[in-house]
Scaffold this active site. Structure first.
Site, PDB file in Angstrom:
ATOM      1  N   HIS A   1      -2.676  -0.997  -3.311  1.00 57.68           N
ATOM      2  CA  HIS A   1      -3.636  -0.252  -3.108  1.00 57.68           C
ATOM      3  C   HIS A   1      -3.701   1.194  -3.984  1.00 57.68           C
ATOM      4  CE1 HIS A   1      -4.486  -2.340   1.145  1.00 57.68           C
ATOM      5  NE2 HIS A   1      -4.719  -2.908   0.184  1.00 57.68           N
TER       6      HIS A   1
ATOM      7  N   ASP B   1      -4.695  -4.978   5.798  1.00 58.03           N
ATOM      8  CA  ASP B   1      -4.768  -5.997   4.636  1.00 58.03           C
ATOM      9  C   ASP B   1      -3.912  -6.731   4.245  1.00 58.03           C
ATOM     10  OD1 ASP B   1      -6.240  -6.908   2.492  1.00 58.03           O
ATOM     11  OD2 ASP B   1      -5.580  -5.330   0.967  1.00 58.03           O
TER      12      ASP B   1
ATOM     13  N   SER C   1       0.927  -1.150   0.097  1.00 57.46           N
ATOM     14  CA  SER C   1      -0.311  -0.200  -0.089  1.00 57.46           C
ATOM     15  C   SER C   1       0.936   1.280  -0.230  1.00 57.46           C
ATOM     16  CB  SER C   1      -0.939   0.023   1.043  1.00 57.46           C
ATOM     17  OG  SER C   1      -1.940   1.050   1.149  1.00 57.46           O
TER      18      SER C   1
END
Length: 198
Positions: A45, A138, A18
């Site tokens: 992401h 995540d 991310s």
């Protein structure tokens, strides 16, 4: 839980990142040389409403083919496939790629957990999962799923990550994962030689 699949052939590497992920991947992915035989599937992401330039960016940096994943296409050994924006990337039997517009997971679509859990079901002990820098949890459950089936779990050392929450969360769920700085992960990938082992 089995020891990380140290003796298993690695047929696929799944990577989740991310915040700070593009910089981290710019260290890791260029070490893959022609002849690298594992498929590499990547979730980063990104803003869901804008096209991704990741395939274009990394095509310029990498010696192996780089694509944006396409629904129902076969998983290609020796190729890096990025999840497109606003779609979950999964691995189905075949193995083939699958894209889904199902609900967000961990506030994310694509979700690292969704990729890792589906790949664990298909590849089992022949899978390596890598969690890099990021600002949410995540990927932690997905990495745990990979370890549960005997796959190899690798996490960027949180103190070396641009944003430490994602790797720290993964280590909390998978304390026996290998925690390495980026250059250590790069060395691991470089010496993997997937496909060359019996």
């Amino acid at each position: 839980m089995r020891t990380a699949g140290a003796s298993a052939r690695i047929d696929a590497v799944v990577i989740g990142a991310s915040a700070g992920g593009i910089e981290a991947l710019s260290v890791l992915l260029p070490v893959l040389l022609p002849g690298f035989r594992a498929a590499v599937l990547v979730v980063v992401h990104l803003p869901r409403e804008r096209p991704s330039l990741l395939a274009d960016i990394f095509t310029q940096k990498c010696a192996v083919p780089v694509i944006e994943a396409v629904d129902k296409e076969p998983v290609m050994p020796g190729t890096i496939a990025f999840a497109p924006p606003d779609y979950h990337l999964l691995v189905d039997e075949g193995p083939q790629l699958s894209l889904s517009a199902d609900a967000l997971v961990n506030f994310s679509r694509p979700s690292v957990d969704v990729l890792f859990e589906s790949a664990a079901d298909v590849y089992g002990t022949h899978l390596m999962g890598i969690i890099l820098t990021g600002g949410n949890s995540d990927g932690a459950a997905g990495l745990e799923a990979i370890r549960r089936v005997g796959g190899m779990a690798v996490v960027q050392q949180p103190e070396t990550a641009q944003t430490s929450l994602m790797p720290a969360s993964a280590l909390q769920r998978v304390p026996d994962a290998q925690a390495l700085p980026l250059d250590g992960i790069a060395t691991l990938l470089r010496t993997l030689n997937p496909g060359d082992r019996p």
